[in-house]
Design a protein around this motif. Structure first.
Motif, PDB file in Angstrom:
ATOM      1  N   PRO A 136       0.755  -1.289  -0.009  1.00 50.33           N
ATOM      2  CA  PRO A 136       0.207  -0.099  -0.067  1.00 50.33           C
ATOM      3  C   PRO A 136       1.003   1.344  -0.017  1.00 50.33           C
ATOM      4  O   PRO A 136       1.954   1.484   0.588  1.00 50.33           O
ATOM      5  N   GLY A 137       0.440   2.377  -0.779  1.00 52.14           N
ATOM      6  CA  GLY A 137       0.716   3.766  -0.483  1.00 52.14           C
ATOM      7  C   GLY A 137      -0.080   4.635  -0.908  1.00 52.14           C
ATOM      8  O   GLY A 137      -1.067   4.391  -1.320  1.00 52.14           O
ATOM      9  N   PHE A 138       0.418   5.840  -0.960  1.00 52.20           N
ATOM     10  CA  PHE A 138      -0.542   7.027  -0.941  1.00 52.20           C
ATOM     11  C   PHE A 138       0.210   7.896  -1.842  1.00 52.20           C
ATOM     12  O   PHE A 138       1.451   8.258  -1.973  1.00 52.20           O
ATOM     13  N   VAL A 139      -0.813   8.428  -2.876  1.00 52.52           N
ATOM     14  CA  VAL A 139       0.013   9.406  -3.866  1.00 52.52           C
ATOM     15  C   VAL A 139      -0.737  10.937  -3.778  1.00 52.52           C
ATOM     16  O   VAL A 139      -1.835  11.068  -3.657  1.00 52.52           O
ATOM     17  N   ASP A 140       0.103  11.908  -3.780  1.00 54.84           N
ATOM     18  CA  ASP A 140      -0.262  13.351  -3.718  1.00 54.84           C
ATOM     19  C   ASP A 140       0.782  14.037  -4.580  1.00 54.84           C
ATOM     20  O   ASP A 140       1.480  13.299  -5.315  1.00 54.84           O
ATOM     21  N   ARG A 141       0.705  15.284  -4.472  1.00 53.02           N
ATOM     22  CA  ARG A 141       1.857  16.001  -5.331  1.00 53.02           C
ATOM     23  C   ARG A 141       3.232  15.771  -5.160  1.00 53.02           C
ATOM     24  O   ARG A 141       4.093  15.954  -6.070  1.00 53.02           O
ATOM     25  N   PHE A 142       3.484  15.296  -3.915  1.00 44.00           N
ATOM     26  CA  PHE A 142       4.888  14.839  -3.442  1.00 44.00           C
ATOM     27  C   PHE A 142       5.470  13.643  -4.058  1.00 44.00           C
ATOM     28  O   PHE A 142       6.327  12.932  -3.973  1.00 44.00           O
ATOM     29  N   GLY A 143       4.220  12.532  -4.763  1.00 44.85           N
ATOM     30  CA  GLY A 143       4.764  11.396  -5.292  1.00 44.85           C
ATOM     31  C   GLY A 143       3.899  10.399  -4.625  1.00 44.85           C
ATOM     32  O   GLY A 143       3.047  10.457  -4.131  1.00 44.85           O
ATOM     33  N   ILE A 144       4.849   9.123  -4.739  1.00 45.57           N
ATOM     34  CA  ILE A 144       4.147   7.784  -4.208  1.00 45.57           C
ATOM     35  C   ILE A 144       4.731   7.667  -3.005  1.00 45.57           C
ATOM     36  O   ILE A 144       6.086   7.517  -2.972  1.00 45.57           O
ATOM     37  N   ASN A 145       3.926   7.558  -2.024  1.00 38.07           N
ATOM     38  CA  ASN A 145       4.505   7.531  -0.608  1.00 38.07           C
ATOM     39  C   ASN A 145       4.086   6.190   0.129  1.00 38.07           C
ATOM     40  O   ASN A 145       3.131   6.023   0.220  1.00 38.07           O
ATOM     41  N   MET A 146       4.910   5.225   0.010  1.00 37.42           N
ATOM     42  CA  MET A 146       4.725   4.023   0.842  1.00 37.42           C
ATOM     43  C   MET A 146       4.552   3.866   2.264  1.00 37.42           C
ATOM     44  O   MET A 146       5.159   4.646   2.900  1.00 37.42           O
ATOM     45  N   ALA A 147       3.648   2.835   2.730  1.00 39.13           N
ATOM     46  CA  ALA A 147       3.338   2.623   3.946  1.00 39.13           C
ATOM     47  C   ALA A 147       4.311   1.625   4.608  1.00 39.13           C
ATOM     48  O   ALA A 147       4.336   0.423   4.070  1.00 39.13           O
ATOM     49  N   ALA A 148       5.252   2.187   5.375  1.00 37.42           N
ATOM     50  CA  ALA A 148       6.430   1.193   5.733  1.00 37.42           C
ATOM     51  C   ALA A 148       6.327   0.609   6.935  1.00 37.42           C
ATOM     52  O   ALA A 148       5.270   0.920   7.780  1.00 37.42           O
ATOM     53  N   GLY A 149       7.239  -0.388   7.252  1.00 36.18           N
ATOM     54  CA  GLY A 149       7.158  -1.171   8.405  1.00 36.18           C
ATOM     55  C   GLY A 149       6.110  -2.275   8.484  1.00 36.18           C
ATOM     56  O   GLY A 149       5.857  -2.791   9.604  1.00 36.18           O
TER      57      GLY A 149
END
Length: 488
Positions: free
Chosen positions: A359-372
């Protein structure tokens, strides 16, 4: 907004049309340019005519261009989407046919197993050519969205060797979630929340919540076993759920070829699969389906062109990730999805260099993965077997080392359960010789492979597989579609 999207392999007509209409469901994207490119002028002309008809019917300012000159299509592109099949159905037929001579029965054979590994060998040199063009002529901050299989190998090569900002995209997670929501009696898939993590086609639903209520293993097993359709179509998948405690994203047939237990003997294959549709385990099922789909489209093309005159219905936007990612990056409307990226610690018990799907989230800053995220041990172990094969396969494709390629195939779980080392060595020689035109990195190895084949004493057999069906004619397909329509 005005920017350019290049689609490589746009001759995959149905999928390109889906991506195109999905993207145009975003109101801000009406004034963009789609640059289509493919090696087939015939397919390119067909898809351009369909997309032009959609633009005209919806009175849009969208621009559509088409060219066999890939670099021209990529010039200035902000997003590049790949849905290529290197070697087409001709090479794919060998991915299924040749392993069958050595007892290896594949349902899909495009992600791992003998067929998937050779598919990767054909794809990776081309993927690196794409990356070179992207670096040289695309937008400085271009993003490469790879839909092409073998997903993990292609994405691994593009990131590690192509040095391009790449994300791999697949719809397996969405389809698995839709199944789970259905068996649990949800009114809509949106009632189901989940964390699904692993590697492409071996991704695991490790946390499920229906309207906020946690769903445990026993409830999920009971729901699947009570379902009148899935209890028959997903027998193998349900068995894995019982033993592992979590449900896999991948279809019954596809999952069966990633594991060493269910397809190693013909009698076992027929025990676990279902022949109601190709995806549930049929030998060479996806090859048959792809061949029939191509033939159907060629014959019924006028109907597809006519259907393109209908207005775009935003309510029917698909759950393919591409349009939602682009919308989030460009408008900052946040999107949550499951993406194939380099691990780098996202999943704690898989290697950092592996391509994971999580899973990850996308916004203007790019693709941000849920870590851990930590996978259950059995899930991690199964993923690790494939990751090791993927790594060797990528390195073999880059170096052209046929011995490393043979070791990669030897370590594939299903191949190892069925074939001896001598058989694997000969099978790889045979596949490399048969597909030489698409394997430039192995040109130096082909003469020696031919020489070894001429002297080989390893026995093979002509075998159609445990559950093979013939490609249906257009007339048979028409009759089936008419019967289904009448039944509805």
């Amino acid at each position: 907004m005005s920017f350019k999207i290049a689609i490589i392999g746009a001759g995959s007509v149905g999928f390109t049309k889906k991506l195109f209409t999905d993207i145009l469901c975003v109101p801000e994207f009406k004034d963009i340019e789609f640059a289509l490119t493919d090696v087939s002028e015939h397919n390119l002309a067909m898809i351009k005519a369909i997309l032009d008809r959609i633009v005209e019917a919806n009175n849009l300012p969208t621009r559509v261009t088409a060219t066999t000159d890939r670099r021209k299509a990529l010039e200035g592109a902000r997003y590049i989407i790949s849905c290529v099949r290197v070697g087409g159905l001709e090479a794919y037929a060998d991915d299924i046919r040749i392993p069958l001579k050595y007892g290896i029965d594949q349902c899909v054979g495009d992600t791992i197993c003998a067929g998937g590994i050779l598919y990767g060998q054909r794809n990776i040199p081309v993927i690196l050519d794409f990356c070179k063009d992207i670096r040289e002529v695309a937008d400085t901050n271009a993003k490469f969205l790879n839909y092409a299989n073998p997903m993990a190998m292609n994405t691994w090569a593009a990131i590690e060797y192509g040095k391009v900002d790449t994300v791999g995209l697949c719809h397996g997670v969405q389809h698995g979630a839709e199944q789970i929501a259905e068996v649990l009696g949800a009114k809509s898939p949106r009632e189901l929340d989940y964390v699904c993590s692993g590697i492409n086609h071996q991704t695991w639903f490790i946390d499920l919540r229906l309207n906020g209520r946690k769903i445990d293993r026993d409830e999920l097993i009971a729901a699947f076993e009570a379902h009148p359709v899935y209890s028959q179509q997903e027998k193998l998948r349900i068995d894995v759920l019982k033993r592992f405690g979590v449900y896999s994203t991948e279809s019954n047939g596809h999952l069966s070829e990633y594991l060493p237990w269910y397809r190693k003997r013909p009698d076992e294959i027929t025990r676990w699969i279902d022949m109601s549709d190709w995806i549930h385990g049929e030998t060479g099922g996806y090859l048959r389906y792809s061949t029939e789909t191509r033939n159907w489209f060629e014959t019924e093309y006028p109907q597809f062109l006519e259907a393109a005159s209908k207005p775009i219905d935003a309510s029917r936007r698909s759950n393919e990730h591409a349009s939602h990612i682009l919308e989030a990056l460009e408008t900052n409307r946040v999107y949550r999805g499951h993406f194939n990226v380099r691990n780098d610690g996202v999943i704690t018990n898989l290697p950092r260099d592996a391509i994971i799907e999580s899973p990850g989230f996308v916004d203007r800053f790019g693709i941000n993965m849920a870590a851990g995220i930590t996978l259950p041990e059995a899930c991690a172990a199964t993923c690790m077997a494939s990751i090791n094969v993927q790594r060797m396969s990528v390195h073999a494709a880059i170096s052209g080392d046929i011995d490393l390629l043979k070791l990669a195939v030897l370590h594939d779980p299903l191949v190892g359960a069925v074939s001896t080392p001598e058989e694997v060595w000969q099978m790889v020689d045979e596949m490399v010789v048969a597909q030489a035109q698409w394997l430039p990195q192995y040109a130096h190895a082909v003469p020696a492979a031919k020489e070894r084949l001429s002297k080989s004493t390893v026995k093979t057999r002509e075998w159609a597989g445990a559950a093979r069906r013939s490609v249906r004619s257009i007339e048979e397909l028409r009759a089936e579609k008419a019967a289904l329509k009448q039944a509805v």
